[in-house]
Design a protein around this motif. Structure first.
Motif, mmCIF file in Angstrom:
data_model
loop_
_atom_site.group_PDB
_atom_site.id
_atom_site.type_symbol
_atom_site.label_atom_id
_atom_site.label_comp_id
_atom_site.label_asym_id
_atom_site.label_seq_id
_atom_site.Cartn_x
_atom_site.Cartn_y
_atom_site.Cartn_z
ATOM 1 N N GLY A 179 1.002 -1.088 0.005
ATOM 2 C CA GLY A 179 0.164 -0.015 -0.068
ATOM 3 C C GLY A 179 0.860 1.204 -0.086
ATOM 4 N N TYR A 180 1.964 1.154 0.787
ATOM 5 C CA TYR A 180 2.930 2.278 0.825
ATOM 6 C C TYR A 180 3.342 2.765 -0.462
ATOM 7 C CZ TYR A 180 2.932 2.490 6.067
ATOM 8 O OH TYR A 180 2.347 2.457 7.291
ATOM 9 N N LEU A 181 4.014 1.457 -1.156
ATOM 10 C CA LEU A 181 4.488 1.765 -2.491
ATOM 11 C C LEU A 181 3.644 2.360 -3.418
ATOM 12 C CD1 LEU A 181 6.800 -1.520 -2.658
ATOM 13 C CD2 LEU A 181 7.570 1.000 -2.197
ATOM 14 N N MET A 182 2.583 2.049 -3.345
ATOM 15 C CA MET A 182 1.416 2.351 -4.488
ATOM 16 C C MET A 182 0.940 3.669 -4.158
ATOM 17 S SD MET A 182 -1.249 -0.645 -4.533
ATOM 18 C CE MET A 182 -0.827 -2.240 -5.172
ATOM 19 N N LEU A 183 0.749 4.403 -2.921
ATOM 20 C CA LEU A 183 0.936 5.527 -2.487
ATOM 21 C C LEU A 183 1.948 6.452 -2.820
ATOM 22 C CD1 LEU A 183 -0.962 5.286 0.904
ATOM 23 C CD2 LEU A 183 -2.085 6.114 -1.071
ATOM 24 N N ILE A 184 2.904 6.134 -2.480
ATOM 25 C CA ILE A 184 4.409 6.942 -2.611
ATOM 26 C C ILE A 184 4.346 7.100 -4.430
ATOM 27 C CG2 ILE A 184 6.838 7.190 -2.501
ATOM 28 C CD1 ILE A 184 6.337 5.459 0.269
ATOM 29 N N GLY A 185 4.323 5.945 -5.066
ATOM 30 C CA GLY A 185 4.405 5.720 -6.381
ATOM 31 C C GLY A 185 3.414 6.658 -7.148
ATOM 32 N N ALA A 186 2.273 6.694 -6.575
ATOM 33 C CA ALA A 186 1.393 7.668 -7.086
ATOM 34 C C ALA A 186 1.608 9.222 -6.856
ATOM 35 C CB ALA A 186 -0.158 7.453 -6.774
ATOM 36 N N ALA A 187 2.164 9.518 -5.892
ATOM 37 C CA ALA A 187 2.732 10.630 -5.484
ATOM 38 C C ALA A 187 3.540 11.128 -6.090
ATOM 39 C CB ALA A 187 2.764 10.928 -3.830
ATOM 40 N N LEU A 188 4.669 10.395 -6.562
ATOM 41 C CA LEU A 188 5.910 10.543 -7.152
ATOM 42 C C LEU A 188 5.698 10.747 -8.778
ATOM 43 C CD1 LEU A 188 8.686 8.457 -5.130
ATOM 44 C CD2 LEU A 188 8.292 11.027 -5.165
ATOM 45 N N ALA A 189 4.654 10.125 -9.223
ATOM 46 C CA ALA A 189 4.237 9.997 -10.504
ATOM 47 C C ALA A 189 3.677 11.260 -11.211
ATOM 48 C CB ALA A 189 3.492 8.776 -10.977
ATOM 49 N N GLY A 190 3.494 12.152 -9.988
ATOM 50 C CA GLY A 190 2.657 13.393 -10.256
ATOM 51 C C GLY A 190 3.682 14.355 -11.209
#
Length: 386
Positions: free
Chosen positions: A278-289
């Motif tokens: 879950g963390y990796l998905m959240l952080i990945g989504a944030a960093l993909a902005g």
């Protein structure tokens, strides 16, 4: 690293590796500080209210999750190496040689720097990757999930006691590591490698099976390109990541404060890998902005030299806390250690930025490659990348 290779690397994935390393640094610094060796009663007596509160937050939201996320990303990184190794039998042999050298580096770390080394486990678990990589991606993902789920099932059916943090209660480490003699540090590292594992069967079973599953899951993600595909659908990634993080946190709280950790309830130990993903998905989504490209570029160099970051943490942890260094072991509360870990992480980011301006690899990554080259080399056919 050639200019072409540097441009072909994905900043998002490198940044994710750097973020995963941050959690590992926090947990390792807590162990070096001596806090991890205390019993719960000692921690209640010695720490103030704020330090105890932060300790609980770290145990719920970082402990186990950091290693799980780091392991997933390590497996993903190996999938990139395997892309070359699968091209010939000789290249596969070279991949195994790299694992052998990684094991030796881990052994050095365990004996002289940090007894709770993870690199030896990674090297052993990595041996399955060349064989697993030949399977269809869906089969790899299925095996990975089966292993992660089987870990708590094995504990429940095998009659194991609930896993506890390995260092807890080894208060003799406080005196041993406070010694100004480096030989005392080495001796205590040796004792902890063996003595700490004597009563940690359940921890070893859970960790081995979970890490193997996360390794394979990272391999499947690397082969399928699913991370980059999901990064293009940030809304979906955010929702799924938030759901997994909340489910995992709820499982953790229930396991700690509501039910007895036995029988069926051992399945709640799945909270670790669930929250990590879950963390990796959240952080990945944030960093993909599109507006945070500067942050990806800031973190990416450290993500390219996580081995250096991991081992430098061990060296710096000793220098800060052990008796031969500044001797801060047992002197700081949770907030103080967290502050030191944060400053050290920022320093690593700056160091990685500067180092990779002049050198193609991190120092420990270079040594890893150099030592691999010293082994008898297979004959690599023309056109096969080394």
């Amino acid at each position: 690293m050639s200019t072409k290779e540097a441009h072909s690397r994905n900043d998002l994935l490198d940044a994710l590796r750097a973020v995963a390393l941050a959690g590992v640094i926090i947990m390792n610094m807590i162990t070096f500080s001596g806090l991890a060796y205390l019993t719960p009663e000692m921690r209640t007596e010695w720490l103030g209210t704020a330090d105890r509160f932060v300790w609980v937050l770290i145990r719920i939201f970082v402990d186990d999750k950091a290693l799980a996320a780091f392991s997933f990303m390590f497996g993903f990184s190996f999938s990139v190496i395997l892309g070359k190794a699968m091209s010939s039998r000789d290249a596969t042999v070279r991949f195994v040689q790299r694992l052998m050298v990684l094991f030796m580096i881990g052994l050095f770390n365990a004996l002289f720097l940090f007894w709770a080394d993870i690199l030896m486990s990674y090297a052993v678990l990595g041996l399955i990757l060349p064989f697993a990589a030949r399977l269809p991606t869906r089969v790899i993902a299925g095996l990975a999930l089966a292993l992660v789920i089987a870990a708590p099932v094995t504990l429940a059916l095998g009659g194991y006691e609930m896993p506890n943090p390995v260092p807890r209660g080894h208060t003799e480490s406080l005196d041993a590591f406070a010694s100004p003699e480096l030989t005392d540090t080495v001796k205590q590292n040796w004792r902890m490698i063996f003595a700490a594992s004597e009563a940690a069967d359940s921890t070893l079973v859970l960790r081995f099976m979970t890490l193997m599953g996360l390794f394979l899951l990272g391999l499947a993600a690397g082969k399928s390109g699913v991370i980059m595909a999901l990064a293009g659908r940030r809304d979906h990634l955010l929702r799924l990541g938030l759901m997994l993080a909340l489910v995992g946190a709820t499982m953790n709280i229930v396991l700690r404060y509501v039910v007895e950790p036995e029988g069926f309830w051992v399945m709640l130990k799945l909270e670790g890998p669930i929250m990590a993903l879950g963390y990796l998905m959240l952080i990945g989504a944030a960093l993909a902005g599109p507006s945070v490209g500067w942050l990806r570029r800031l973190l990416a160099p450290l993500g390219r030299m996580t081995l250096t970051g991991y081992l430098t943490t061990a060296i710096s942890g000793q220098a800060l806390f052990y008796g031969w260094g500044l001797g801060l072991i047992g002197q700081l509360g949770t907030l103080g250690v967290l502050a030191i870990a944060s400053v050290f992480y920022v320093a690593l980011i700056v160091f990685a930025q500067l180092w990779l301006r002049f050198f193609p690899f991190g120092p420990w990554e270079w040594l890893w490659r150099r030592l691999t080259n010293l082994l008898p080399q297979p004959q690599i056919g023309r056109g096969i990348a080394q």
